[in-house]
Every structure is written in structure tokens, then in C-alpha cells.
Write an enzyme that holds these catalytic residues in place. Sequence first.
Site, PDB file in Angstrom:
ATOM      1  N   ASP A 118       0.931  -1.331  -0.158  1.00  0.00           N
ATOM      2  CA  ASP A 118       0.247  -0.175   0.114  1.00  0.00           C
ATOM      3  C   ASP A 118       0.882   1.392  -0.212  1.00  0.00           C
ATOM      4  O   ASP A 118       0.947   2.138   1.083  1.00  0.00           O
ATOM      5  CB  ASP A 118      -0.807  -0.222   1.234  1.00  0.00           C
ATOM      6  CG  ASP A 118      -2.090   0.867   0.925  1.00  0.00           C
ATOM      7  OD1 ASP A 118      -2.296   1.673  -0.211  1.00  0.00           O
ATOM      8  OD2 ASP A 118      -2.906   1.132   2.189  1.00  0.00           O
ATOM      9  N   GLN A 203      -9.825   7.519   9.593  1.00  0.00           N
ATOM     10  CA  GLN A 203     -10.354   7.836   8.066  1.00  0.00           C
ATOM     11  C   GLN A 203      -9.556   9.091   7.630  1.00  0.00           C
ATOM     12  O   GLN A 203      -9.943  10.094   8.373  1.00  0.00           O
ATOM     13  CB  GLN A 203     -11.898   7.692   7.662  1.00  0.00           C
ATOM     14  CG  GLN A 203     -12.306   6.439   7.296  1.00  0.00           C
ATOM     15  CD  GLN A 203     -11.790   5.296   8.400  1.00  0.00           C
ATOM     16  OE1 GLN A 203     -12.051   5.448   9.413  1.00  0.00           O
ATOM     17  NE2 GLN A 203     -11.245   4.091   7.788  1.00  0.00           N
ATOM     18  N   ASP A 205      -6.408   9.838   7.372  1.00  0.00           N
ATOM     19  CA  ASP A 205      -5.232   9.910   7.705  1.00  0.00           C
ATOM     20  C   ASP A 205      -4.251   9.008   6.695  1.00  0.00           C
ATOM     21  O   ASP A 205      -3.266   9.145   6.583  1.00  0.00           O
ATOM     22  CB  ASP A 205      -4.893   9.349   9.236  1.00  0.00           C
ATOM     23  CG  ASP A 205      -5.364  10.341  10.177  1.00  0.00           C
ATOM     24  OD1 ASP A 205      -5.104  11.906   9.803  1.00  0.00           O
ATOM     25  OD2 ASP A 205      -5.781   9.931  11.047  1.00  0.00           O
TER      26      ASP A 205
HETATM   27  N1  ARG Z   1      -8.152   3.828   5.481  1.00  0.00           N
HETATM   28  C1  ARG Z   1      -8.175   5.141   6.289  1.00  0.00           C
HETATM   29  C2  ARG Z   1      -7.819   6.124   5.153  1.00  0.00           C
HETATM   30  O1  ARG Z   1      -7.938   5.891   3.999  1.00  0.00           O
HETATM   31  C3  ARG Z   1      -6.877   4.871   7.343  1.00  0.00           C
HETATM   32  C4  ARG Z   1      -7.655   4.063   8.281  1.00  0.00           C
HETATM   33  C5  ARG Z   1      -6.567   3.867   9.296  1.00  0.00           C
HETATM   34  N2  ARG Z   1      -7.093   3.185  10.458  1.00  0.00           N
HETATM   35  C6  ARG Z   1      -6.636   3.089  11.753  1.00  0.00           C
HETATM   36  N3  ARG Z   1      -7.589   2.356  12.570  1.00  0.00           N
HETATM   37  N4  ARG Z   1      -5.427   3.293  11.977  1.00  0.00           N
HETATM   38  O2  ARG Z   1      -7.740   7.102   5.670  1.00  0.00           O
END
Ligand code: ARG
Length: 257
Positions: A118, A203, A205
Site C-alpha cells: 500500500d 479515516q 489519515d
Molecule cells: N483507510 C483509512 C484512510 O483511508 C485509514 C484508516 C486507518 N485506520 C486505523 N485504525 N489506523 O484514511
Amino acid sequence: MKKNLVRALQRCAAAGAVVLAAISLQPTSSSAATPPVVGGTRAAQGEFPFMVRLSMGCGGALYTKQIVLTAAHCVSGSGNNTSITATAGVVDLQSSSAIKVKSTKVLQAPGYNGTGKDWALIKLAKPIDLPTLKIADTKAYDNGTFTVAGWGAAREGGGQQRYLLKAQVPFVSDASCKQAYPELVAGEEICAGFQQGGVDTCQGDSGGPMFRKDNNNAWIQVGIVSWGEGCARPNYPGVYTEVSTFASAIKSAAARL
Ligand code: ARG
């Protein structure tokens, strides 16, 4: 199967396009004395000069003055792309001194299919004269306490932030992280968070850096915000791309961008 789909969605990205930020969730209800963000606090102007906010609702870090390192799930593929705006140089996204530069190209990690790998690079139309964040090229720093930062949600389901937030989260071993996430790609992902939850990325971040100090007291990037089950839940750490695994691929891809 279903779980993988759910996890893929947790990788958010395009979907609603949340934004970044260092987050934390409050364990219970707050009192009036509780700071605006539990587990996270405001970053000072200039504290993390390499932090970038991307217009699709992700974070990133300046890998070079003209290349941003972010998450593969934040972009839709590779090629010429002038649709992304990078905002840098400010903690306040609404500041009139924000530096805004458009993208010219995107390179999504080769072989990315939604599981592991990723990472992505975004080439900017012109260099930004700010300090860059070097990436870890060995596993030597894949331990200890990490700093995370972003403009994403300050609690699970919450809104995006105007001001950059930061937090610290401890390393979680692959063995322990696999108890929460059996599908973890241990060679490509690194986990961080408190067993009791309460501090996490969330979300918006995504794509932003997880970093720490190296032996010379310089910041070094060890992770890229990738996914997690909710945000800051007990026993569900945040999952980050393990940067050291991809350091040579990132380096050569950047040289070709
Ligand atoms: N997928 C999320 C985004 O696009 C980041 C999620 C991170 N989640 C966590 N529990 N650390 O922003």
C-alpha cells in the site's frame, strides 16, 4: 471473503474521501475538561514540515521536494494525473500561506491489488522548498514509539480536521497484530497502537507517514497509514505499510518518475 471485503472498505480511499489526521477515540464519554482530541494534540506550525495533505482526502509526506509518498489505496492507478492538489507548509489547511501544488504523475505500487503493497508516489508540478522525510531502508527502526500525524477524523466516524493533529503510538509485533487481523501481510505491514485503544490514525489519515527518530535524532519514516478495524478500538491496532520492505522499490520508482 466477506471479511476481506469489509477490510478492503476499511482501506477507505476513494470512497467518501475522508481526510487525514492523527486521531484517537475516547474510551468513554468526555468531560468538559477533555481536550478537543483524545489521544491526539495539535501539531505546531513547522513541527512536521514534510507533511502534505492531498485533495482526494489523504495524507502524504515529501519524499523529495517534488515527490510525495502516500498510500496506493489513495490513488486509482498509475500514469499522468493533474487532478490532485498537494497542500504543504501549514498546519491550518485554510491558512493563506498554504503552498498548493498540482500533481503531474502518479505511480501506484506495482502489483497492488488491495492487500499489502500500500504505497504510491505522486510527482508534483514543481518542487516545494520544505524539508523532506527520509524513509527507513532497514528494519532497525521497526520498533519503539512512533509519531503519526494527519488531518483525518479525530474519532471513528468523525469529520475531517482543519488543523494537523499528532499522536504517539507504540509498535505492535506481527504475532500480536495477527491476533486481531489474521490476514495481516506481516512482511509488508507493520502495526502500532495501544492494547487499550484510545489513540490511533483514522479515516482521512491514510497515506500519511508514521515516523520516529533515528540514531542521529532525525525523523525517519517507518510506515504509511493504511487500514484498521474502526479507529482506536481496544485490541485493534492501526496497520501501516512497512516502508523498509519497499524502500528500494520506492527509491527506484522515484528515480523513474
Ligand atoms: N483507510 C483509512 C484512510 O483511508 C485509514 C484508516 C486507518 N485506520 C486505523 N485504525 N489506523 O484514511
